[in-house]
Design an enzyme around this catalytic site. Structure first.
Site, PDB file in Angstrom:
ATOM      1  N   HIS A  82       0.889   3.632  11.116  1.00 57.49           N
ATOM      2  CA  HIS A  82       1.240   5.118  10.951  1.00 57.49           C
ATOM      3  C   HIS A  82       2.035   5.392   9.492  1.00 57.49           C
ATOM      4  CE1 HIS A  82       1.886   9.340  11.842  1.00 57.49           C
ATOM      5  NE2 HIS A  82       3.176   9.347  11.122  1.00 57.49           N
ATOM      6  N   ASP A 161       1.743  17.319  22.827  1.00 61.38           N
ATOM      7  CA  ASP A 161       2.173  17.462  21.415  1.00 61.38           C
ATOM      8  C   ASP A 161       1.299  18.451  20.560  1.00 61.38           C
ATOM      9  OD1 ASP A 161       3.106  16.460  18.751  1.00 61.38           O
ATOM     10  OD2 ASP A 161       0.840  15.866  18.698  1.00 61.38           O
ATOM     11  N   ARG A 168       5.647  24.655  16.926  1.00 62.77           N
ATOM     12  CA  ARG A 168       6.659  24.571  15.828  1.00 62.77           C
ATOM     13  C   ARG A 168       6.085  24.928  14.599  1.00 62.77           C
ATOM     14  NH1 ARG A 168       6.232  18.357  15.857  1.00 62.77           N
ATOM     15  NH2 ARG A 168       7.780  18.479  14.409  1.00 62.77           N
ATOM     16  N   SER A 183       6.725  13.621  18.417  1.00 65.78           N
ATOM     17  CA  SER A 183       5.234  13.981  17.986  1.00 65.78           C
ATOM     18  C   SER A 183       4.392  12.924  17.660  1.00 65.78           C
ATOM     19  CB  SER A 183       5.328  15.125  17.025  1.00 65.78           C
ATOM     20  OG  SER A 183       3.985  15.334  16.450  1.00 65.78           O
ATOM     21  N   LYS A 187       1.804   9.939  20.152  1.00 64.24           N
ATOM     22  CA  LYS A 187       0.399   9.484  19.893  1.00 64.24           C
ATOM     23  C   LYS A 187       0.074   8.140  19.802  1.00 64.24           C
ATOM     24  CE  LYS A 187       0.807  13.075  16.993  1.00 64.24           C
ATOM     25  NZ  LYS A 187       0.548  14.201  16.151  1.00 64.24           N
TER      26      LYS A 187
HETATM   27  N1  URA Z   1       3.024  14.388  12.068  1.00 63.69           N
HETATM   28  C1  URA Z   1       2.949  14.475  13.266  1.00 63.69           C
HETATM   29  O1  URA Z   1       1.863  13.913  13.915  1.00 63.69           O
HETATM   30  N2  URA Z   1       3.902  15.184  13.858  1.00 63.69           N
HETATM   31  C2  URA Z   1       4.780  15.703  13.196  1.00 63.69           C
HETATM   32  O2  URA Z   1       5.767  16.498  13.787  1.00 63.69           O
HETATM   33  C3  URA Z   1       5.106  15.557  11.869  1.00 63.69           C
HETATM   34  C4  URA Z   1       4.188  14.786  11.292  1.00 63.69           C
END
Ligand code: URA
Length: 410
Positions: A82, A161, A168, A183, A187
């Site tokens: 990531h 999320d 947000r 968040s 995932k």
């Molecule tokens: N990427 C995400 O998936 N979530 C966040 O809160 C910020 C960046």
């Protein structure tokens, strides 16, 4: 369950229990906690932060808000990367097939670009026919055949999320470290990985502007991974100039094609190989060989075909995405390139149409920048510093002054 009390406790600096957090996320996902309460809680979290235990509970609750990938016993190790997002970051397109060449399974779920940073899904969708909707059963079959899929989030993947991020985004609560960690990691954990590498960027073109901020975020992300059974490694990378020599969806795919065929720019290739080696515990040379032998390229073609993409389009990529205007930005004097600011280039690419201001915006695959010089390059007066690919003269006119301000020659 009394949500107002939880909001008040958080507002006053108190702590929520894992049970309270799980109940809250379950009921929010089911639509029983109204957005105004969740937004108020997000703001309380923004100001008060969360303890590691609260962040872990939030991450796990968000992971479990939808379906979590289940892999059959005895299948190869599942690995992924990531990145917190940068300018010109097309690493995933190269890394995923490379890891598959070494026998790993790469069940990669990616996002779209938002703000100045690009997204892997947008780049993939610039390939005609490429389908990023991969249901879990089809994903498993694809892993069995070629060891990799690259997909977007389905409706049932971390729905908490999706809902919370949308809130947000419109309530000024995106830059909360606890909420970002939950968040991102919910995932990645829902992919049921064995190993993960995090590429946390810092600099003008990144979410985190300083190394210290990136270290703090990286430590929190890694703790959430390691604390939930995924061996998680961390790498911090500077993002003050674009990665590689292109920015813009199709232009970046073109550069990834070059890299997969063993002709990539050094900074892009070095970072990709380093991330592959870190997540796999195999030597860099093993992955470098797959770039030189054509194996990584063949695996990428197989991936494109498996997801409905037109692989023959990749062979005449420069003809597929063309814009009417390609303008060279020349060096104003001879010297050494001292700065080519990633943040400014990122903002200019959004102006050209390569990125989104709102999550619902469409992107123009063909626009962006190519042949971008690197910091440290020697340049002659009048020599090209980069090329701007624009759809219309007004977009070019808007981008030009910004680009000129991004560049410094000494
Ligand atoms: N990427 C995400 O998936 N979530 C966040 O809160 C910020 C960046």
């Amino acid at each position: 369950m009394h949500v107002p009390q939880w909001i008040e406790r958080k507002r006053d600096g108190g702590e929520l229990t894992p049970l309270e957090i799980t109940a809250l996320i379950d009921r929010f996902t089911a639509g029983h906690v109204p957005d105004y309460q969740m937004a108020a809680l997000a703001m309380a979290i923004y100001f008060r932060g969360m303890t590691p235990a609260e962040t872990a509970a939030l991450t796990a609750a968000m992971r479990d808000s939808g379906s979590v990938f289940r892999w059959p016993a005895g299948t190869p190790p599942k690995v992924d990367k990531h990145s917190t997002g940068g300018i010109g970051d097309k690493v995933s397109l190269i890394l995923a097939p490379l890891l598959a060449c070494e026998g790993f399974w790469v069940p990669m779920v990616s996002g779209r670009g938002l703000g100045i940073t690009g997204g892997t899904l947008d780049k993939l969708e610039s390939i005609p026919g490429f389908d990023v909707n991969v249901p879990q059963a089809a994903g498993l079959r694809q892993l069995e055949r070629i060891g990799v899929f690259m997909a977007g989030q389905t409706a049932d993947f971390c729905p908490a999320d999706r809902k919370l991020y949308a809130l947000r985004d419109v309530t000024g609560t995106v830059p909360s470290q606890a909420l970002i960690i939950a968040s991102i990691m919910s995932k990645k954990l829902a992919e049921s990985l064995d190993r993960l590498v995090l590429d946390v960027k810092f600099g003008t073109g990144a979410f985190m502007k300083t190394r210290a901020e990136a270290e703090a975020l990286g430590a929190g992300l890694a703790a959430a991974g390691n604390g939930n059974g995924v061996t998680t490694a961390l790498r911090l990378s500077p993002m003050d100039e674009p990665l590689g020599r292109t920015v813009g969806n199709a232009l970046e795919v073109g550069e990834a094609i070059d890299a997969l065929q063993g002709r990539g720019p050094a900074d892009l290739v070095d970072l990709t190989l380093d991330l592959c080696a870190t997540v796999s515990d195999r030597p860099i040379e093993a992955f470098a060989r797959h770039l030189d032998s054509g194996a990584a390229w063949a695996r990428f073609v197989a991936l494109v075909e498996a997801q409905g993409g037109n692989a023959t389009a990749l062979e005449r990529w420069d003809e597929i995405h063309r814009v009417p205007i390609v303008e060279i930005v020349p060096a104003s004097r001879a010297g050494r390139l001292a700065r080519i600011d990633a943040g400014t280039i990122g903002r200019a690419s959004v102006r050209l149409g390569a990125g989104r201001r709102l999550a619902t915006d469409a992107v123009d695959f063909a626009v962006g920048f190519s042949e971008i010089c690197k910091v440290g390059d020697a340049v002659e007066r009048g020599a090209p510093l980069l090329k701007i690919h624009a759809r219309a003269p007004d977009a070019l006119a808007a981008a030009l002054p910004a680009i000129e301000s991004a560049i410094e020659i000494e």
